[in-house]
Design an enzyme around this catalytic site. Sequence first.
Site, PDB file in Angstrom:
ATOM      1  N   GLY A 185       3.145  -1.497   4.272  1.00 30.73           N
ATOM      2  CA  GLY A 185       3.147  -0.278   4.141  1.00 30.73           C
ATOM      3  C   GLY A 185       4.246   0.635   4.021  1.00 30.73           C
ATOM      4  N   GLY A 186       5.264   1.325   4.408  1.00 27.47           N
ATOM      5  CA  GLY A 186       6.428   1.844   4.523  1.00 27.47           C
ATOM      6  C   GLY A 186       7.216   1.391   3.367  1.00 27.47           C
ATOM      7  N   ASN A 194       0.979  -1.208   0.078  1.00 30.53           N
ATOM      8  CA  ASN A 194      -0.018  -0.101   0.046  1.00 30.53           C
ATOM      9  C   ASN A 194       0.689   1.445   0.030  1.00 30.53           C
ATOM     10  OD1 ASN A 194      -1.512   2.122   0.563  1.00 30.53           O
ATOM     11  ND2 ASN A 194      -2.735   0.926   2.104  1.00 30.53           N
ATOM     12  N   TRP A 195       1.077   2.100  -0.865  1.00 36.66           N
ATOM     13  CA  TRP A 195       1.723   2.980  -1.355  1.00 36.66           C
ATOM     14  C   TRP A 195       1.134   4.218  -0.328  1.00 36.66           C
ATOM     15  CZ3 TRP A 195       4.431   2.652  -6.636  1.00 36.66           C
ATOM     16  CH2 TRP A 195       4.748   0.932  -7.216  1.00 36.66           C
ATOM     17  N   LYS A 196      -0.119   3.947  -0.146  1.00 31.65           N
ATOM     18  CA  LYS A 196      -0.503   5.473   0.309  1.00 31.65           C
ATOM     19  C   LYS A 196      -0.794   6.495  -0.480  1.00 31.65           C
ATOM     20  CE  LYS A 196       0.441   2.870   5.125  1.00 31.65           C
ATOM     21  NZ  LYS A 196      -0.199   3.003   6.077  1.00 31.65           N
ATOM     22  N   GLY A 203       2.320   2.295  11.044  1.00 30.73           N
ATOM     23  CA  GLY A 203       3.437   3.181  10.456  1.00 30.73           C
ATOM     24  C   GLY A 203       3.890   4.197  11.995  1.00 30.73           C
ATOM     25  N   SER A 220       3.973  -1.744  10.477  1.00 34.60           N
ATOM     26  CA  SER A 220       5.311  -2.188  10.334  1.00 34.60           C
ATOM     27  C   SER A 220       5.664  -3.397  10.176  1.00 34.60           C
ATOM     28  CB  SER A 220       5.450  -2.229  12.212  1.00 34.60           C
ATOM     29  OG  SER A 220       5.005  -0.965  12.122  1.00 34.60           O
ATOM     30  N   HIS A 270      -9.962   1.319   5.091  1.00 37.59           N
ATOM     31  CA  HIS A 270      -8.263   1.259   5.438  1.00 37.59           C
ATOM     32  C   HIS A 270      -8.516   2.262   7.356  1.00 37.59           C
ATOM     33  CE1 HIS A 270      -4.368   2.429   6.583  1.00 37.59           C
ATOM     34  NE2 HIS A 270      -3.744   1.431   5.914  1.00 37.59           N
ATOM     35  N   GLU A 329      -5.475  -4.666  10.814  1.00 37.02           N
ATOM     36  CA  GLU A 329      -4.323  -4.246  10.451  1.00 37.02           C
ATOM     37  C   GLU A 329      -4.991  -2.925  12.340  1.00 37.02           C
ATOM     38  OE1 GLU A 329      -2.165  -2.503   6.697  1.00 37.02           O
ATOM     39  OE2 GLU A 329      -4.325  -0.795   7.094  1.00 37.02           O
ATOM     40  N   GLU A 382      -6.619   4.672   7.930  1.00 35.35           N
ATOM     41  CA  GLU A 382      -7.014   5.902   7.583  1.00 35.35           C
ATOM     42  C   GLU A 382      -7.632   6.761   7.026  1.00 35.35           C
ATOM     43  OE1 GLU A 382      -3.225   5.213   5.827  1.00 35.35           O
ATOM     44  OE2 GLU A 382      -2.113   4.317   7.384  1.00 35.35           O
TER      45      GLU A 382
HETATM   46  P1  13P Z   1       3.274   0.465   8.188  1.00 37.52           P
HETATM   47  O1  13P Z   1       4.133  -1.036   7.145  1.00 37.52           O
HETATM   48  O2  13P Z   1       3.778   1.137   7.499  1.00 37.52           O
HETATM   49  O3  13P Z   1       3.248   0.189   8.993  1.00 37.52           O
HETATM   50  O4  13P Z   1       1.643   0.476   7.406  1.00 37.52           O
HETATM   51  C1  13P Z   1       0.684  -0.532   6.995  1.00 37.52           C
HETATM   52  C2  13P Z   1      -0.204  -0.498   6.640  1.00 37.52           C
HETATM   53  O5  13P Z   1      -1.579   0.744   6.898  1.00 37.52           O
HETATM   54  C3  13P Z   1      -0.463  -1.177   5.090  1.00 37.52           C
HETATM   55  O6  13P Z   1      -2.504  -0.670   4.764  1.00 37.52           O
END
Ligand code: 13P
Length: 257
Positions: free
Chosen positions: A236-237, A9-11, A175, A215, A97, A169, A99
Amino acid sequence: MRKIIIAGNWKMYKTIKEAIELSNALKREFFKLDTQAIDIVLCPPFTALSEVAEAVNETGIKLGGQDLYWAGEGAFTGEVSGRMLRDAGCEFVIIGHSERRQFFSETNESVNKKTKAALECGLTPIVCVGERLDEREAGKTFDVLRSHIEGALTGLSAEDVLRIIIAYEPVWAIGTGKTATPEQAQEAHKYIRDLLHKLYNQEVAQEVRIQYGGSVKPENTAELMNQPDVDGALVGGASLKAESFSEIIKKASEVLK
Ligand code: 13P
């Protein structure tokens, strides 16, 4: 047998140029790996979908959107439909998600409408569920998971749910660098699987893939994927760099399910 699925997920990261560079770098890395046994999905921002689709064409790497709107089309400024995602090359779409729940007023009801819309146009929804830290500390983790799952799946048949992926999640792990322990992840995944059994049947409980997100890094991938009810990761990251994402894929593909 549930095939492991690793999604990035590149957000809200990567311009078109950066997205193409990352896709090309991933292609070079994946070329060295046996990725047959694993599903790999990239979820770039909307603006880069077409170019990433072109870059990964014929590699087996799949594409997903990060959200969609439930209407087929119409006067909904700023929104993107499932049909548009399909047109851009997507097979998957992330829905609900944390977020989006936190910053964009996403509710169980909107998650449900989006999940139905995604299924209707042939996209595989990746439905995100998970508790906040205060909810975990108050002992409400399972209540939150039940409400997210029941809310998302309202009105869906067993056949529908067989086409869905669930991503657990925990919000406190996103994050933050604080990963759920393999035991915490397994406990939540098992709860979700048992709930699917109660709501539907054994086939649904056994077939639906449940990803862990929060994470995920190369160092913790193997122990998370080794849990019996963890079938993949939503990253994510660590999906923003070719080295770390391909290392995660490598570790995950070494896990025999
Ligand atoms: P991180 O891997 O950066 O914690 O993010 C997880 C995420 O929200 C994937 O959708």
